[in-house]
Write an enzyme that holds these catalytic residues in place. Structure first.
Site, PDB file in Angstrom:
ATOM      1  N   GLU A  41       0.876  -1.091  -0.010  1.00 27.68           N
ATOM      2  CA  GLU A  41       0.086  -0.060   0.039  1.00 27.68           C
ATOM      3  C   GLU A  41       0.850   1.056  -0.076  1.00 27.68           C
ATOM      4  O   GLU A  41       1.071   1.883  -1.068  1.00 27.68           O
ATOM      5  CB  GLU A  41      -1.203  -0.033   1.070  1.00 27.68           C
ATOM      6  CG  GLU A  41      -2.105   0.902   1.037  1.00 27.68           C
ATOM      7  CD  GLU A  41      -3.143   0.450   2.034  1.00 27.68           C
ATOM      8  OE1 GLU A  41      -4.046   1.665   2.074  1.00 27.68           O
ATOM      9  OE2 GLU A  41      -3.085  -0.403   2.745  1.00 27.68           O
ATOM     10  N   GLU A  59      -2.275   0.664  13.663  1.00 29.63           N
ATOM     11  CA  GLU A  59      -3.448   0.843  13.067  1.00 29.63           C
ATOM     12  C   GLU A  59      -4.574   0.478  13.633  1.00 29.63           C
ATOM     13  O   GLU A  59      -5.586   1.385  13.453  1.00 29.63           O
ATOM     14  CB  GLU A  59      -3.462   0.203  11.533  1.00 29.63           C
ATOM     15  CG  GLU A  59      -4.399   0.470  10.504  1.00 29.63           C
ATOM     16  CD  GLU A  59      -4.300  -0.178   9.331  1.00 29.63           C
ATOM     17  OE1 GLU A  59      -4.960  -0.148   8.410  1.00 29.63           O
ATOM     18  OE2 GLU A  59      -3.701  -1.168   9.193  1.00 29.63           O
TER      19      GLU A  59
END
Length: 963
Positions: free
Chosen positions: A472, A741
């Site tokens: 990502e 996260e």
């Protein structure tokens, strides 16, 4: 008298090599030698060409009466491309003291207009080296130069990533040039001073050319986005001799090409290097390139070339592994001791053909094995094949990894243990200067601050990425806008965000919509709180640095985003259409959903109001009065629409989530008369959840501000110090060295959150730092004055859970500090205010008659400009200098809960419940009386607090206190 000393910069740098800015701005910091209340009365700036003296400067402001010392724009004759300039500054203060000239700084313009390029874009001829070849290309050119070289510059860039070599030496320490921009619109080129690398006679230039972000494949969900099918390089050497003549050597058809020892290189997957294929001396003039192939020109544009804007990417720190060990599965693993971003450099002696493999990961699983699951398809693997030529040293060139642990395979003798001194971790990110510090009496919070900084370093690698390890690593706009204030406190980020915001503006859609990620390789757009980065980020840069130029440059983009929102749906004041990420990853989300329970229309309309307010304020700052009036009216209408839709007639938020209450408070969406009720309800939601949050990406950054600004700072402190899930210190308790996260990326039992989206280096929740610096340390800026020209130092204290805190920030005016400590009822507050700035110091719980500074009464203190006494304490305005205020504050550090909150806490404490059952059930009514006699703790938490009649609370607390 102590003299004044000046440190001057041009566009945030002391020396700026290669810029497109034709009217650069100068700023300076004044060192007053310890004197207090020093303000600038006048300045003088001189600019001269590098080869000229200041006796006849190109531009001389003369003594200019002005207090301004930030972003003074060059006002002399037009500056010339490819020309170097020197500058210096001196100042006078209000006492008439005159500084010496500052040390000279320098700036140099780049090539200028894109039409000035004479070089060609080149790539290897496809008949010899196919365009899709995996190995990195080597390009070279030899040439002759005369003696008496006065100056030499190379201007270079690539469709791909490149390294430039001159006569066998790398031209700079920069990595991953030209960086990642919106390549279809903007491509940076770099300027290198290679004067010292050239020689009379034979010379050579070499370019190593990899895929990088350009064609290496980017994205996730089986995407493989590429900007182009073939790599290409563009370079131009300009040599100036002492006699004034010039010579140019550029990329063209005379160059030659070959494949290098880097057999494969990819941002996500890593690098393979075969040292047996090294061509020693390939970038030197005497190298035999007879076997090399031809190059061909490539039809790529020049019009989108811009000089380097961002800080360069570089190795900023070297870490040594703290240990090596063998896992239960039998893998040999290095522990760097810190989750970092960068690469491993190692030394080895090995027979030719020996393959050494490094696989990088962030964490170990609960059994102690290295864990690769969260990388998804990203391989993060380095393979090195030894040449067998004695000691060899290697580090990857065109990739980076996010890791703490490195699995090592094939290293000679590793069965007897790895030699730790053969390995080092090289930390890589945009080379921003550190700017902020924070520490307090709780070492766990200090570790949290270190985690915030490391998370920023790992994810500020040319673009503000969401994560640095999996497939990502994208510039998510939502993450950037929630974290930008924390980021700018910790590091000098103006060039970083200037470059990224120009990409955002370039990628903005015709209708004003904003992509989810910048640069945009995903394709989605227009989510509230994500697209709002177009407004929030330039405004925050302006607030930190008083950067009016960037604000003006981005202003139309800001307006277009608000007008995009306005055009959505049937009600122009309510945003209830389209896809939104909402309160992403909130813990109150429905099962199998990432979007929290707060309605997306509430989130979207709240951000609509917030961005409209910012555009209104930006218009006022820029002197666009018609726009200011227009957006003021729009803001009022959006706020009213929010109230009509999401606030009940009795003044409560219709949605019972923490985030809904947070946004209503921090974005000023409820009337003043009901704000206290909304804040009380938010506090109750926190307390009823046993001092745990349920907020996601939208609510979390603002949660503690909503509490502290509305009388519940102690609750905010307890949230900060929460070390059970979910809380900021939970990850710290699990050994985290960066921000996760998910609140439970590692669960209490050691298992992991799902592999599909579980980064251990994801800075968004690190936005708590902004609140720590502003409210805990108390270091803030005046809401009406940008750039820390007027500072607000207001530590809230508010809890005996912390006994001291300190924050420091290197502002455009110099170093600012705010610190405090308590000992019993004695309070000491330190403040450091830079020259040419002032501060308002707020001393909570202080009385004028009892406060001293440096042992003296306030009335006798030099630098104190005014004193105002109010119900909450003192407001003292001071000029520059260092101050230490001391006073007694009886009762200030008692827990400052509302009475209802106090009772609710008691109802959550087993001992207090037992006391209630034995001694005061007669004070409780109805269901609560029954609960007090027989209830479980869970029942009390669910049913207790709100059923206590208000008039009974004080009596209950009094009796409990007596007991």
């Amino acid at each position: 008298m102590n003299r004044l000393h000046v440190r001057a910069t041009c566009e945030y740098r002391t020396n700026l090599l290669g810029t497109d800015i034709r009217r650069p701005r100068f700023s300076w910091i004044i060192d007053a030698g310890g004197r207090r209340n020093v303000r600038q009365q006048a300045y003088r700036i001189q600019v001269a060409e590098a080869g000229s003296g200041f006796d006849e400067p190109l531009w001389d402001t003369g003594r200019t009466t002005s207090e301004r010392s930030v972003h003074i724009e060059y006002g002399g004759p037009g500056l010339k491309p490819r020309t170097a300039y020197r500058f210096r500054v001196k100042v006078w203060d209000t006492t008439g003291a005159e500084s010496d000239w500052s040390e000279e700084g320098g700036f140099e313009l780049g090539l200028g207009d894109p039409s000035a390029w004479t070089a060609l874009w080149i790539t290897p001829d496809a008949s010899a080296i196919p365009a899709d070849s995996k190995p990195v290309f080597l390009l070279r050119k030899t040439f002759e130069l005369r003696s008496n070289i006065a100056q030499a510059r190379v201007y270079a860039t690539a469709a791909g990533v490149y390294e430039l070599y001159v006569n066998g030496r790398k031209a700079s320490d920069d990595l991953l040039a030209p960086g990642w921009t919106s390549y279809h619109h903007r491509l940076q080129y770099q300027t290198y001073d290679v004067t010292a690398l050239l020689q009379a006679g034979g010379n050579a230039i070499g370019i190593m050319l990899g895929d990088g972000w350009y064609r290496g494949g980017l994205g996730f969900d089986n995407r493989n986005y590429m900007y182009g099918e073939q790599r290409a390089a563009l370079a131009e050497l300009h040599v100036r001799y002492a006699d004034g003549t010039e010579e140019i050597v550029g990329t063209d058809g005379s160059w030659k090409a070959s494949l290098g020892p880097i057999r494969y290189s990819n941002i996500y997957h890593g690098e393979t290097y075969d040292a047996r294929l090294e061509q020693r001396g390939w970038s030197e003039s005497g190298f035999d390139d007879a076997e090399w192939s031809a190059v061909t020109a490539v039809d790529l544009p020049y019009s989108h070339l811009v000089a380097q804007e961002n800080w360069p990417t570089a190795v900023t720190e070297v870490l040594r592994p703290v240990s090596s060990f063998v896992t239960p599965k039998g893998d040999t693993v290095l522990d760097m001791g810190q989750n970092m971003v960068g690469r491993v450099r190692f030394k080895v002696r090995a027979p030719a053909g020996t393959k050494i493999v490094l696989r990088h990961a962030e964490v170990l699983d609960k059994d102690g094995n290295i864990y690769f699951g969260n990388l998804r398809p990203a391989k993060q693997t380095v393979e090195y094949i030894a040449a067998g030529r004695g000691e060899e040293s290697y580090a990857p060139h065109f990739t980076f990894m996010g890791f703490r642990y490195v699995m090592v395979q094939g290293y000679p003798g590793q069965e007897n243990g790895l030699p730790l001194d053969a390995f080092q971790g090289e930390v890589i990110h945009s080379d921003m200067s550190p700017a902020g510090e924070f520490e307090c009496s709780d070492e766990r919070v200090n570790q949290l601050q270190r985690n915030i900084r490391w998370g920023q370093r790992g994810n500020f690698l040319d673009v503000p990425t969401d994560c640095p390890q999996r497939d990502e690593r994208l510039g998510w706009t939502g993450d950037a806008q929630v974290f930008i204030s924390t980021a700018l406190f910790n590091f000098q980020g103006a060039p970083f965000f200037t470059k990224w915001l120009r990409d955002l503006k370039a990628e903005q859609h015709e209708d004003g919509g904003v992509p989810f990620v910048i640069p945009d390789i995903v394709g989605g757009a227009n989510s509230a709180a994500w697209g709002d980065a177009a407004v929030i980020c330039p405004w925050t840069v302006y607030r930190y640095y008083d950067d009016l130029r960037l604000l003006a440059e981005q202003y139309e983009s800001m307006k277009r985003w608000v007008e995009y929102i306005r055009s959505q749906g049937d009600n122009e004041y309510l945003w209830d259409t389209g896809f939104h990420f909402g309160d992403w990853l909130a813990l109150d989300a429905k099962e199998n959903s990432y979007i929290g329970a707060t309605p997306t229309a509430l989130v979207a309309t709240a951000y609509y109001a917030y961005s409209t307010r910012i555009v209104r304020d930006a218009a006022r700052v820029l002197g666009r009065e018609e726009d200011a009036a227009r957006y003021a009216e729009l803001h009022d209408n959006v706020v009213q629409a929010f109230r009509d839709e999401f606030v009940t007639k009795t003044g409560r938020i219709a949605c019972p989530t923490q985030t809904a209450h947070v946004l209503a408070l921090v974005f000023d969406l409820v009337e003043e008369s009901v704000k206290a009720r909304v804040a009380e309800d938010l506090n109750a939601l926190i307390v009823e959840n046993d001092y745990h949050l349920t907020t996601g990406f939208v609510g979390t950054p603002h949660l503690c501000f909503a509490l502290s600004n509305n009388g519940y700072h102690t609750t905010a402190i307890r949230l900060l110090l929460q070390d059970s899930y979910p809380g900021w210190l939970y990850s710290v308790s699990k050994g985290a060295t960066t921000i996760w996260e998910h609140w439970d990326s590692i669960k209490p039992d050691g298992s992991f959150w799902s592999d599909d989206m579980n980064s251990f280096n994801h800075y968004a929740y690190g936005a708590i730092g902004d609140w720590m610096y502003r409210k805990v340390a108390g270091l803030d800026m005046d809401p009406d004055v940008a750039g820390y020209k007027r500072i607000r130092i207001e530590p809230l204290f508010g809890s005996a859970l912390l006994t001291q805190a300190r924050g420091a920030h290197d502002s455009m005016y110099g170093r600012i500090e705010s610190g405090w400590r308590v000992n019993g009822e004695r309070v000491e507050v330190d403040a450091v205010v830079p020259a040419n700035a002032t501060a308002v110091v707020v001393l909570r719980g202080a009385k004028r008659s009892t406060v001293t500074e440096g042992g003296e009464r306030l009335e006798d203190v030099e630098g104190v400009l005014s004193i105002a006494e109010g119900a909450d304490g003192l407001e003292i305005e001071v000029g520059s200098g260092s101050y230490r205020f001391a006073y007694e504050a009886p009762g200030l550090f008692r827990e400052t809960y509302s009475e209802k909150t106090k009772l609710n806490e008691l109802l959550m404490d087993e001992k207090a419940v037992a006391v209630l059952r034995r001694h005061v059930p007669h004070l409780l009514e109805g269901a609560l009386a029954d609960i007090a006699r027989t209830a479980s703790l869970r029942q009390i938490r669910e049913n207790g607090m709100m059923r206590v009649p208000a008039e009974k609370i004080e009596r209950i607390l009094e009796e409990l206190a007596a007991i």
